[in-house]
Scaffold this motif. Sequence first.
Motif, PDB file in Angstrom:
ATOM      1  N   ALA A  22       0.825  -1.213   0.000  1.00 40.52           N
ATOM      2  CA  ALA A  22       0.000   0.000   0.000  1.00 40.52           C
ATOM      3  C   ALA A  22       0.857   1.260   0.000  1.00 40.52           C
ATOM      4  O   ALA A  22       0.406   2.321  -0.448  1.00 40.52           O
ATOM      5  CB  ALA A  22      -0.940   0.000   1.201  1.00 40.52           C
ATOM      6  N   VAL A  23       2.100   1.167   0.498  1.00 36.89           N
ATOM      7  CA  VAL A  23       2.993   2.329   0.458  1.00 36.89           C
ATOM      8  C   VAL A  23       3.288   2.697  -0.995  1.00 36.89           C
ATOM      9  O   VAL A  23       3.244   3.867  -1.384  1.00 36.89           O
ATOM     10  CB  VAL A  23       4.304   2.051   1.223  1.00 36.89           C
ATOM     11  CG1 VAL A  23       5.261   3.233   1.096  1.00 36.89           C
ATOM     12  CG2 VAL A  23       4.015   1.774   2.690  1.00 36.89           C
ATOM     13  N   LEU A  24       3.586   1.689  -1.818  1.00 32.99           N
ATOM     14  CA  LEU A  24       3.825   1.943  -3.245  1.00 32.99           C
ATOM     15  C   LEU A  24       2.584   2.546  -3.900  1.00 32.99           C
ATOM     16  O   LEU A  24       2.682   3.500  -4.679  1.00 32.99           O
ATOM     17  CB  LEU A  24       4.227   0.643  -3.940  1.00 32.99           C
ATOM     18  CG  LEU A  24       4.538   0.714  -5.443  1.00 32.99           C
ATOM     19  CD1 LEU A  24       5.568  -0.343  -5.825  1.00 32.99           C
ATOM     20  CD2 LEU A  24       3.280   0.509  -6.294  1.00 32.99           C
ATOM     21  N   GLU A  25       1.413   2.000  -3.582  1.00 33.72           N
ATOM     22  CA  GLU A  25       0.173   2.503  -4.189  1.00 33.72           C
ATOM     23  C   GLU A  25      -0.061   3.968  -3.853  1.00 33.72           C
ATOM     24  O   GLU A  25      -0.379   4.783  -4.724  1.00 33.72           O
ATOM     25  CB  GLU A  25      -1.012   1.664  -3.712  1.00 33.72           C
ATOM     26  CG  GLU A  25      -1.024   0.250  -4.246  1.00 33.72           C
ATOM     27  CD  GLU A  25      -2.272  -0.496  -3.822  1.00 33.72           C
ATOM     28  OE1 GLU A  25      -3.049  -0.911  -4.696  1.00 33.72           O
ATOM     29  OE2 GLU A  25      -2.475  -0.659  -2.599  1.00 33.72           O
ATOM     30  N   ARG A  26       0.066   4.313  -2.574  1.00 35.15           N
ATOM     31  CA  ARG A  26      -0.183   5.702  -2.179  1.00 35.15           C
ATOM     32  C   ARG A  26       0.919   6.622  -2.703  1.00 35.15           C
ATOM     33  O   ARG A  26       0.646   7.739  -3.151  1.00 35.15           O
ATOM     34  CB  ARG A  26      -0.251   5.813  -0.654  1.00 35.15           C
ATOM     35  CG  ARG A  26      -1.342   5.021   0.034  1.00 35.15           C
ATOM     36  CD  ARG A  26      -2.737   5.549  -0.235  1.00 35.15           C
ATOM     37  NE  ARG A  26      -3.241   5.076  -1.517  1.00 35.15           N
ATOM     38  CZ  ARG A  26      -3.635   3.816  -1.754  1.00 35.15           C
ATOM     39  NH1 ARG A  26      -3.568   2.898  -0.815  1.00 35.15           N
ATOM     40  NH2 ARG A  26      -4.094   3.473  -2.943  1.00 35.15           N
ATOM     41  N   ALA A  27       2.162   6.176  -2.646  1.00 31.29           N
ATOM     42  CA  ALA A  27       3.268   7.039  -3.060  1.00 31.29           C
ATOM     43  C   ALA A  27       3.186   7.399  -4.535  1.00 31.29           C
ATOM     44  O   ALA A  27       3.516   8.521  -4.934  1.00 31.29           O
ATOM     45  CB  ALA A  27       4.607   6.365  -2.758  1.00 31.29           C
TER      46      ALA A  27
ATOM     47  N   GLY B 108       0.294   6.688  -6.617  1.00 34.71           N
ATOM     48  CA  GLY B 108      -1.055   6.845  -7.134  1.00 34.71           C
ATOM     49  C   GLY B 108      -1.453   5.773  -8.125  1.00 34.71           C
ATOM     50  O   GLY B 108      -2.134   6.056  -9.121  1.00 34.71           O
ATOM     51  N   VAL B 109      -1.032   4.525  -7.877  1.00 37.75           N
ATOM     52  CA  VAL B 109      -1.343   3.420  -8.781  1.00 37.75           C
ATOM     53  C   VAL B 109      -2.097   2.336  -8.026  1.00 37.75           C
ATOM     54  O   VAL B 109      -2.176   2.349  -6.798  1.00 37.75           O
ATOM     55  CB  VAL B 109      -0.063   2.831  -9.416  1.00 37.75           C
ATOM     56  CG1 VAL B 109       0.608   3.860 -10.314  1.00 37.75           C
ATOM     57  CG2 VAL B 109       0.906   2.345  -8.332  1.00 37.75           C
ATOM     58  N   ASP B 110      -2.640   1.386  -8.770  1.00 43.27           N
ATOM     59  CA  ASP B 110      -3.389   0.261  -8.211  1.00 43.27           C
ATOM     60  C   ASP B 110      -2.545  -0.997  -8.378  1.00 43.27           C
ATOM     61  O   ASP B 110      -2.283  -1.432  -9.503  1.00 43.27           O
ATOM     62  CB  ASP B 110      -4.720   0.124  -8.959  1.00 43.27           C
ATOM     63  CG  ASP B 110      -5.632  -0.948  -8.372  1.00 43.27           C
ATOM     64  OD1 ASP B 110      -5.115  -1.941  -7.828  1.00 43.27           O
ATOM     65  OD2 ASP B 110      -6.859  -0.794  -8.476  1.00 43.27           O
TER      66      ASP B 110
ATOM     67  N   ALA C 261       0.065   0.453 -19.311  1.00 43.15           N
ATOM     68  CA  ALA C 261      -0.067   0.857 -17.911  1.00 43.15           C
ATOM     69  C   ALA C 261       0.110   2.364 -17.761  1.00 43.15           C
ATOM     70  O   ALA C 261       0.934   2.975 -18.445  1.00 43.15           O
ATOM     71  CB  ALA C 261       0.963   0.135 -17.058  1.00 43.15           C
ATOM     72  N   PRO C 262      -0.655   2.984 -16.866  1.00 41.20           N
ATOM     73  CA  PRO C 262      -0.512   4.427 -16.644  1.00 41.20           C
ATOM     74  C   PRO C 262       0.828   4.757 -16.008  1.00 41.20           C
ATOM     75  O   PRO C 262       1.422   3.939 -15.304  1.00 41.20           O
ATOM     76  CB  PRO C 262      -1.675   4.743 -15.692  1.00 41.20           C
ATOM     77  CG  PRO C 262      -1.935   3.450 -14.976  1.00 41.20           C
ATOM     78  CD  PRO C 262      -1.678   2.380 -15.994  1.00 41.20           C
ATOM     79  N   ALA C 263       1.292   5.968 -16.259  1.00 37.58           N
ATOM     80  CA  ALA C 263       2.587   6.388 -15.716  1.00 37.58           C
ATOM     81  C   ALA C 263       2.508   6.705 -14.236  1.00 37.58           C
ATOM     82  O   ALA C 263       3.466   6.533 -13.494  1.00 37.58           O
ATOM     83  CB  ALA C 263       3.096   7.606 -16.477  1.00 37.58           C
ATOM     84  N   GLY C 264       1.357   7.183 -13.766  1.00 37.32           N
ATOM     85  CA  GLY C 264       1.226   7.565 -12.363  1.00 37.32           C
ATOM     86  C   GLY C 264       1.710   8.984 -12.143  1.00 37.32           C
ATOM     87  O   GLY C 264       2.589   9.479 -12.859  1.00 37.32           O
ATOM     88  N   PRO C 265       1.167   9.678 -11.140  1.00 37.14           N
ATOM     89  CA  PRO C 265       1.586  11.053 -10.849  1.00 37.14           C
ATOM     90  C   PRO C 265       2.951  11.089 -10.169  1.00 37.14           C
ATOM     91  O   PRO C 265       3.553  10.046  -9.901  1.00 37.14           O
ATOM     92  CB  PRO C 265       0.482  11.546  -9.907  1.00 37.14           C
ATOM     93  CG  PRO C 265       0.020  10.303  -9.206  1.00 37.14           C
ATOM     94  CD  PRO C 265       0.114   9.206 -10.231  1.00 37.14           C
ATOM     95  N   ALA C 266       3.432  12.282  -9.892  1.00 36.69           N
ATOM     96  CA  ALA C 266       4.708  12.428  -9.188  1.00 36.69           C
ATOM     97  C   ALA C 266       4.622  11.774  -7.814  1.00 36.69           C
ATOM     98  O   ALA C 266       3.585  11.820  -7.145  1.00 36.69           O
ATOM     99  CB  ALA C 266       5.048  13.911  -9.047  1.00 36.69           C
TER     100      ALA C 266
END
Length: 347
Positions: free
Chosen positions: A206-211, A213-215, A233-238
């Motif tokens: 969950a740390v990776l997900e929150r850091a 912004g990915v699922d 796959a999406p790039a994800g935010p900063a």
Amino acid sequence: MAQLGIESVLVAGRGPAACAVMSACARLGVKSVAVHSEAERSALHVRLADDAVLLGPAPASESYLAVDRIVEAARRSGVSAVLPVPPALAGNARLAAAVLAAGLTWVGPDADVLERLGGDGVEPASERGLLAWVTADGLRFPTFVSRDRAAGIARVSWTPGDGDPAELPRSAKRLVDVGWRGLVTVGVSPDGELAEVAAGFSLDMAVLERAHGVDAVELALRSAGGPAAVAAAPAGPAARAAVAVQLRSTLPPGTAGRVTGRLPVGRSGGPGAEVVSVRGYEPGDRLDGWYDALLATVSAAGPDIASAARAASDVLSALPDTGVPHDGADVCAVLGRLAAGRAVPTA
């Protein structure tokens, strides 16, 4: 869902982690099938799934960890893939090989890779760790974590501060070279090398997900869905600072209880902060003495670790009487030290 390459999965696992996977599958349009023991016919992860299959008696060795029964359940349910949740299953090379032999897709590293690299099948508990999504092109969304190891359990994990290495350990490249694909959680030894290696949905994930912004469920399914799914796959935010905590019952081992109060669930957060809470039980659910005592997980992201820690602490501090004793006060104490910028003891 066509762009993932997988339309249905048997979710091998239980508790809050399995509940999170069921909810993610619903968001992604993927049919989920739960497995359960005789003791958990009406467990929350079963109620959240589209379908469910009985594995066997209450002992985990005869149900949740029984390789042959998991594979047979997948065959009977008609799913196209098996998604193992805990590292104990995701790192099981025998299960991975049996799933593939049954003509199904295994959502995780190949069996031979698990054999060679030693998917340890345990939650990494080193003071420092690394999370990532491993693709043929390298490690994506790499996330260093520090862990509070009270009672031998990494019950609080967070992204470390500026004093931590910006470069990945050299040995991390070996994950790509040996063919590891999918999610990975590793322990990092004091000399910077990889220690424990775990597949699946570790409690740190969950740390990776929150850091980022990915699922994580989407990433795992994309790895199993093939190169086209990975490429889309999406790039994800900063990246942001993030923290994840586990709320555990403190009932004596083997003691049953009943949840009477509402555990945290859903998305929340104040300005600049995001909190995601996942519960494994609802009011009225029985907490069986057979299994892990994890009640819920709370993860948060913010512009800095202090903000993320405060946001997670606010959720836990507002808990009503749950009907079962838990370690929420101890977890909040760790979060309080993080929010105040003080070092957290790890042993």
